[in-house]
Design a protein around this motif. Structure first.
Motif, PDB file in Angstrom:
ATOM      1  N   SER A 187       0.833  -1.219   0.000  1.00  0.00           N
ATOM      2  CA  SER A 187       0.000   0.000   0.000  1.00  0.00           C
ATOM      3  C   SER A 187       0.861   1.260   0.000  1.00  0.00           C
ATOM      4  O   SER A 187       0.409   2.335  -0.375  1.00  0.00           O
ATOM      5  N   MET A 188       2.119   1.119   0.425  1.00  0.00           N
ATOM      6  CA  MET A 188       3.027   2.278   0.428  1.00  0.00           C
ATOM      7  C   MET A 188       3.792   2.421  -0.888  1.00  0.00           C
ATOM      8  O   MET A 188       4.666   3.280  -1.006  1.00  0.00           O
ATOM      9  N   GLY A 189       3.491   1.547  -1.831  1.00  0.00           N
ATOM     10  CA  GLY A 189       4.119   1.687  -3.145  1.00  0.00           C
ATOM     11  C   GLY A 189       5.377   0.858  -3.340  1.00  0.00           C
ATOM     12  O   GLY A 189       6.078   1.013  -4.336  1.00  0.00           O
ATOM     13  N   ALA A 190       5.672  -0.029  -2.389  1.00  0.00           N
ATOM     14  CA  ALA A 190       6.843  -0.894  -2.555  1.00  0.00           C
ATOM     15  C   ALA A 190       6.487  -2.106  -3.403  1.00  0.00           C
ATOM     16  O   ALA A 190       5.319  -2.462  -3.537  1.00  0.00           O
ATOM     17  N   ASN A 191       7.514  -2.736  -3.998  1.00  0.00           N
ATOM     18  CA  ASN A 191       7.346  -3.993  -4.716  1.00  0.00           C
ATOM     19  C   ASN A 191       7.701  -5.120  -3.753  1.00  0.00           C
ATOM     20  O   ASN A 191       8.826  -5.194  -3.270  1.00  0.00           O
ATOM     21  N   VAL A 192       6.715  -5.974  -3.477  1.00  0.00           N
ATOM     22  CA  VAL A 192       6.898  -6.943  -2.400  1.00  0.00           C
ATOM     23  C   VAL A 192       7.045  -8.365  -2.936  1.00  0.00           C
ATOM     24  O   VAL A 192       6.260  -8.813  -3.770  1.00  0.00           O
ATOM     25  N   ILE A 193       8.069  -9.070  -2.424  1.00  0.00           N
ATOM     26  CA  ILE A 193       8.241 -10.503  -2.699  1.00  0.00           C
ATOM     27  C   ILE A 193       7.806 -11.272  -1.462  1.00  0.00           C
ATOM     28  O   ILE A 193       8.298 -11.008  -0.356  1.00  0.00           O
ATOM     29  N   ALA A 194       6.886 -12.205  -1.649  1.00  0.00           N
ATOM     30  CA  ALA A 194       6.439 -13.045  -0.540  1.00  0.00           C
ATOM     31  C   ALA A 194       7.171 -14.372  -0.597  1.00  0.00           C
ATOM     32  O   ALA A 194       7.307 -14.965  -1.675  1.00  0.00           O
ATOM     33  N   ILE A 195       7.657 -14.837   0.544  1.00  0.00           N
ATOM     34  CA  ILE A 195       8.384 -16.105   0.611  1.00  0.00           C
ATOM     35  C   ILE A 195       7.737 -16.984   1.665  1.00  0.00           C
ATOM     36  O   ILE A 195       7.517 -16.552   2.806  1.00  0.00           O
ATOM     37  N   ASP A 196       7.387 -18.212   1.282  1.00  0.00           N
ATOM     38  CA  ASP A 196       6.770 -19.133   2.230  1.00  0.00           C
ATOM     39  C   ASP A 196       6.980 -20.560   1.734  1.00  0.00           C
ATOM     40  O   ASP A 196       7.519 -20.773   0.638  1.00  0.00           O
ATOM     41  N   LEU A 197       6.529 -21.526   2.535  1.00  0.00           N
ATOM     42  CA  LEU A 197       6.696 -22.929   2.155  1.00  0.00           C
ATOM     43  C   LEU A 197       5.467 -23.489   1.455  1.00  0.00           C
ATOM     44  O   LEU A 197       5.507 -24.598   0.937  1.00  0.00           O
ATOM     45  N   THR A 198       4.345 -22.752   1.466  1.00  0.00           N
ATOM     46  CA  THR A 198       3.132 -23.301   0.853  1.00  0.00           C
ATOM     47  C   THR A 198       2.578 -22.375  -0.230  1.00  0.00           C
ATOM     48  O   THR A 198       2.519 -21.158  -0.054  1.00  0.00           O
ATOM     49  N   ASP A 199       2.162 -22.986  -1.335  1.00  0.00           N
ATOM     50  CA  ASP A 199       1.602 -22.213  -2.454  1.00  0.00           C
ATOM     51  C   ASP A 199       0.303 -21.521  -2.061  1.00  0.00           C
ATOM     52  O   ASP A 199      -0.010 -20.445  -2.556  1.00  0.00           O
ATOM     53  N   GLU A 200      -0.455 -22.176  -1.171  1.00  0.00           N
ATOM     54  CA  GLU A 200      -1.733 -21.607  -0.738  1.00  0.00           C
ATOM     55  C   GLU A 200      -1.510 -20.207  -0.136  1.00  0.00           C
ATOM     56  O   GLU A 200      -2.215 -19.250  -0.479  1.00  0.00           O
ATOM     57  N   LYS A 201      -0.525 -20.084   0.731  1.00  0.00           N
ATOM     58  CA  LYS A 201      -0.252 -18.778   1.349  1.00  0.00           C
ATOM     59  C   LYS A 201       0.342 -17.801   0.339  1.00  0.00           C
ATOM     60  O   LYS A 201       0.069 -16.600   0.387  1.00  0.00           O
ATOM     61  N   LEU A 202       1.151 -18.313  -0.571  1.00  0.00           N
ATOM     62  CA  LEU A 202       1.749 -17.431  -1.582  1.00  0.00           C
ATOM     63  C   LEU A 202       0.679 -16.893  -2.533  1.00  0.00           C
ATOM     64  O   LEU A 202       0.734 -15.726  -2.937  1.00  0.00           O
ATOM     65  N   ASP A 203      -0.296 -17.724  -2.866  1.00  0.00           N
ATOM     66  CA  ASP A 203      -1.400 -17.254  -3.722  1.00  0.00           C
ATOM     67  C   ASP A 203      -2.164 -16.142  -3.008  1.00  0.00           C
ATOM     68  O   ASP A 203      -2.545 -15.137  -3.620  1.00  0.00           O
ATOM     69  N   PHE A 204      -2.392 -16.341  -1.708  1.00  0.00           N
ATOM     70  CA  PHE A 204      -3.101 -15.316  -0.939  1.00  0.00           C
ATOM     71  C   PHE A 204      -2.267 -14.032  -0.866  1.00  0.00           C
ATOM     72  O   PHE A 204      -2.800 -12.929  -0.983  1.00  0.00           O
ATOM     73  N   ALA A 205      -0.946 -14.199  -0.699  1.00  0.00           N
ATOM     74  CA  ALA A 205      -0.045 -13.036  -0.633  1.00  0.00           C
ATOM     75  C   ALA A 205      -0.160 -12.199  -1.910  1.00  0.00           C
ATOM     76  O   ALA A 205      -0.139 -10.966  -1.873  1.00  0.00           O
ATOM     77  N   LYS A 206      -0.288 -12.885  -3.052  1.00  0.00           N
ATOM     78  CA  LYS A 206      -0.443 -12.174  -4.334  1.00  0.00           C
ATOM     79  C   LYS A 206      -1.738 -11.374  -4.354  1.00  0.00           C
ATOM     80  O   LYS A 206      -1.774 -10.248  -4.848  1.00  0.00           O
ATOM     81  N   LYS A 207      -2.793 -11.973  -3.802  1.00  0.00           N
ATOM     82  CA  LYS A 207      -4.095 -11.295  -3.787  1.00  0.00           C
ATOM     83  C   LYS A 207      -4.053  -9.999  -2.980  1.00  0.00           C
ATOM     84  O   LYS A 207      -4.814  -9.077  -3.247  1.00  0.00           O
ATOM     85  N   ILE A 208      -3.188  -9.950  -1.965  1.00  0.00           N
ATOM     86  CA  ILE A 208      -3.168  -8.743  -1.134  1.00  0.00           C
ATOM     87  C   ILE A 208      -1.981  -7.839  -1.462  1.00  0.00           C
ATOM     88  O   ILE A 208      -1.647  -6.941  -0.688  1.00  0.00           O
ATOM     89  N   GLY A 209      -1.310  -8.081  -2.593  1.00  0.00           N
ATOM     90  CA  GLY A 209      -0.344  -7.080  -3.028  1.00  0.00           C
ATOM     91  C   GLY A 209       1.040  -7.543  -3.444  1.00  0.00           C
ATOM     92  O   GLY A 209       1.779  -6.774  -4.056  1.00  0.00           O
TER      93      GLY A 209
END
Ligand SMILES: [Zn+2]
Ligand SMILES: [Zn+2]
Length: 346
Positions: A187-209
């Protein structure tokens, strides 16, 4: 009142009837309407926190209604809808006077230094310094979900991490802290990389930015992957999980002059992890901690929620009853599901 009580560390908590709390002269008693489940409750229950005396009532992410105020409280009265940061400042020490209530020398923490909010009522001291009024439109479950992980992430990204638009931010771990951080940084305009062990959480991370994701279970070198995506390394990186591996990777994946913020708790055998100190010197890296957020910083965050830039309600997971809380608490030692579990029935 009804409360979740444990009498020995690591032994199943039970629902018990205990005396109602009374307000301290500068404190209030709050009728708990919602309280979040957190991994730090699990750490406390396991005996990893030396501030706890037994028997004990856990719970530190709360929202509710003031029912009684002590005689020296001037700003709050019965009927007001409130929440409170988990680190409650004394309002008088050097740190509090310098605006850093989150590291108060005499801080109290509901659910750790005192009985917490897995109960019908909870007492909070130093109310004038620490209570936060809830906007009318905010429901109690959302308010409770802010108390620990969301505000800590807000401080970690905004005040400690000093993220600016266009920067690359790596977030290691997509539990409650990580997902909050992804939403806030993005929301502050940064480009965010999400790192986790499960695709389910990574898919959700994409949905929120998140604009990129790395599955650490299938990627052999996470640090290299971050450097590739960011063309040299992240400007700011956060260990949101609290593990020697994620902490190390979060420091190692920074570009020169990058900032690492440690938010995931490092307790027990993880308390003193390896740090690539050679790189800290050569790259002039900053290593920062982040511990909650002062009550007076809430309004900035609340305005971003009110205007729809931040949507913490998306991170609220399962709603459960107080009776279901002991089992849910004991399960927090495993990997978190998506979203913050909240007790909403007492
Ligand atoms: Zn203080
Ligand atoms: Zn918490």
């Amino acid at each position: 009142m009804k409360a979740v009580v444990f009498e020995k560390f690591g032994e199943a908590p039970t629902i018990q009837t205990v005396p109602d709390p009374k307000p301290a002269p500068e404190g209030v008693v709050i009728k708990v309407e919602a309280t979040g489940l957190c991994r730090s409750d699990w750490h406390g229950w396991m005996g990893h926190d030396d501030g706890i005396t037994l028997p004990h009532v856990p719970g530190h992410e709360l929202a509710g209604v003031v029912v009684a105020a002590g005689k020296r409280v001037t700003r709050w009265k019965a009927g007001e809808r409130v929440t409170v940061p988990f680190a409650v400042g004394c309002g008088r020490c050097f740190e509090c006077n310098s605006g850093n209530h989150q590291v108060c020398e005499h801080q109290t923490q509901p659910g750790f230094t005192a009985w917490g909010s897995f109960a019908e009522y909870v007492a909070i001291d130093h109310a004038d310094t620490n209570l936060v009024r809830l906007p009318d439109e905010m429901d109690f479950a959302t308010a409770a979900s802010l108390g620990c992980r969301f505000v800590t992430s807000f401080r970690a990204i905004v005040d400690q991490g000093r993220v600016t638009p266009g920067e690359w931010v790596a977030v290691h771990g997509c539990g409650g802290v990580g997902l909050s951080a992804i939403m806030i940084a993005s929301s502050m305009g940064a480009n965010v990389i999400a790192i986790d062990l499960t695709d389910e959480k990574l898919d959700f991370a994409k949905k929120i930015g998140a604009v990129a994701t790395i599955n650490a279970a299938t990627t052999t070198n996470v640090v290299k992957a971050v450097k590739q995506i960011t063309n040299g390394g992240a400007h700011m990186s956060m260990d949101a999980l609290g593990h020697p591996t994620t902490s190390f990777n979060s420091i190692a994946n920074l570009r020169r002059r990058g900032r690492h913020v440690q938010v995931g708790l490092m307790l027990a055998e993880h308390a003193r992890p390896q740090v690539p100190m050679d790189k800290v010197i050569a790259f002039e890296l900053e290593i920062l901690g982040s511990h909650g957020m002062q009550a007076y910083r809430y309004p900035a965050m609340m305005e971003m929620i009110r205007t729809g830039k931040l949507k913490p309600e998306l991170l609220v997971g399962k709603k459960i009853s107080l009776e279901e809380a002991p089992a849910a608490l004991m399960a927090m030692g495993g990997f978190e599901g998506i979203g913050i579990g909240v007790v909403t029935k007492f």
